[in-house]
Write a protein that holds these residues in place. Structure first.
Motif, short mmCIF file in Angstrom:
data_model
loop_
_atom_site.label_atom_id
_atom_site.label_comp_id
_atom_site.label_asym_id
_atom_site.label_seq_id
_atom_site.Cartn_x
_atom_site.Cartn_y
_atom_site.Cartn_z
N GLU A 115 43.90 39.21 41.46
CA GLU A 115 45.10 39.50 40.67
C GLU A 115 44.80 40.32 39.43
OE1 GLU A 115 48.28 36.10 40.79
OE2 GLU A 115 46.28 35.19 40.77
N GLN A 116 43.71 39.98 38.74
CA GLN A 116 43.39 40.70 37.52
C GLN A 116 43.17 42.19 37.79
OE1 GLN A 116 41.94 38.00 38.86
NE2 GLN A 116 40.78 36.84 37.34
N LEU B 1 46.54 43.96 39.04
CA LEU B 1 47.61 44.12 38.05
C LEU B 1 47.18 44.84 36.77
CD1 LEU B 1 49.16 40.56 38.44
CD2 LEU B 1 50.00 42.68 39.43
N SER C 149 50.21 31.64 34.63
CA SER C 149 50.13 32.54 35.77
C SER C 149 49.31 33.77 35.42
CB SER C 149 51.53 32.96 36.20
OG SER C 149 51.48 34.02 37.13
N THR C 150 48.38 34.13 36.31
CA THR C 150 47.58 35.34 36.10
C THR C 150 48.45 36.58 36.08
OG1 THR C 150 45.71 34.29 37.24
CG2 THR C 150 45.61 36.67 36.96
N ALA C 151 49.50 36.58 36.89
CA ALA C 151 50.40 37.74 36.93
C ALA C 151 51.09 37.95 35.58
CB ALA C 151 51.44 37.55 38.03
N SER D 118 48.46 39.15 33.03
CA SER D 118 48.08 40.54 33.31
C SER D 118 49.17 41.51 32.88
CB SER D 118 47.78 40.70 34.80
OG SER D 118 46.72 39.86 35.22
N GLN D 119 50.42 41.13 33.11
CA GLN D 119 51.52 41.99 32.70
C GLN D 119 51.59 42.10 31.18
OE1 GLN D 119 53.39 43.82 34.81
NE2 GLN D 119 54.15 44.79 32.94
#
Length: 309
Positions: free
Chosen positions: A244-245, A248, A130-132, A135-136
């Motif tokens: 998303e990148q 986030l 997941s990109t999320a 990123s986190q």
């Protein structure tokens, strides 16, 4: 008379069979048509209509028809031009780095090496993450006070880096994560293309004493011409889908220098409550994607035509 009756019965059976085939075909097509109409055509038409209005997205009584004013605003204000330029720079960098890196990784994977299956799996894993989540994880590492990199710098007696205040570093991390996540699929495409190159060409080159570099330049790359064109055009669609990148990791900062099209659409709709302007931006993206899609179809047809010849 018997032949005529037999022919008539045969025609009736054929007609009945054709009718059954048509009903069967429509039974499969109707759900798909409903799906694309409800989730595709109707939303697109609504977005086009909303691009001509001024509306906060809450109260229907507040809808005002303003014609092309949203489009005039987009092309008149500098921040929207800067947003398009940011998207081209960031998306173009991601596309070029991904294609070049994937090509050389594919070359490495096609070589006679051990644990080839394991290495292919390792390279593809980022595609399913997941990109999320990624990123986190990056945000945790880049935290100014508790981030891993800054803690190492402090231990080394260096000053911590304020990553989020640097346009260069925000671009660097966004591009790095995007390239890392996009390598797997492109590597597979290149490997598929390389698998289709006849080995006789390499054997003939070996007989002629060709070096590895010459085989790469005169055999591998020309043989992958169609694959390069396909990957280049399909990857160019990703320029308009970076979201998303940026949301986030950088949040469009610092000072809007990493703002891209999709994130601006999101901001206009949900932060600025300007559904009309957000819809106008969406229509512009739709037109750009349509142009790239038509170009992709033409290139594909040209490639198929070359193969038939």
């Amino acid at each position: 008379m018997e032949k005529t009756l037999s022919a008539r019965l045969s025609d009736e059976k054929r007609g009945t069979l054709e009718a059954k085939k048509r009903r069967f075909a429509w039974a499969w097509l109707i759900p798909m048509l409903i799906y694309y109409t409800v989730l595709g055509i109707i939303p697109i038409m609504l977005v086009i209509i909303l691009s001509f209005v001024d509306w906060n997205g809450v109260y229907y009584d507040d809808i005002q028809w303003i014609g092309l004013e949203n489009y005039f605003t987009i092309f008149r204000e500098e921040k929207y031009w800067r947003m398009f330029i940011n998207s081209l720079i960031m998306g173009g960098s991601i596309m070029i780095i991904t294609i070049v890196t994937s090509f050389f990784i594919a070359l490495f994977m096609m070589a006679p090496i051990k644990c080839k299956g394991f290495l292919r799996t390792i390279w593809y894993i980022p595609c399913v993450l997941s990109t999320a989540v990624v990123s986190q994880l990056v945000n945790t590492i880049l935290n100014p006070s508790t981030g891993l990199i800054n803690l190492i710098l402090i231990r080394l007696g260096k000053e911590p880096v304020m990553w989020t205040l640097s346009t260069f570093w925000m671009y660097f991390w966004i591009i790095l994560i995007s390239v890392w996540k996009g390598l797997g699929g492109t590597v597979i495409l290149f490997m598929a293309g390389m698998s289709g190159i006849p080995q006789e060409m390499y054997e003939a080159a070996d007989i002629d004493g060709a070096t590895k570099f010459k085989k790469l330049v005169y055999i591998t790359i020309p043989s992958l011409k169609n694959m390069f064109a396909f990957i280049l055009i399909t990857s160019s669609m990703g320029i308009f889908s970076i979201f998303e990148q940026v949301q986030l990791i950088s949040g469009g900062g610092p000072f809007g220098t990493t703002m891209v099209i999709m994130y601006q659409i999101y901001n206009e709709a949900f932060d600025n409550m300007n559904v009309g302007l957000s819809s106008a931006l969406s229509v512009i993206v739709l037109i750009l994607v349509f142009i790239v899609t038509v170009l992709n179809m033409n290139v594909t047809q040209m490639n198929l035509g070359d193969k038939e010849d």
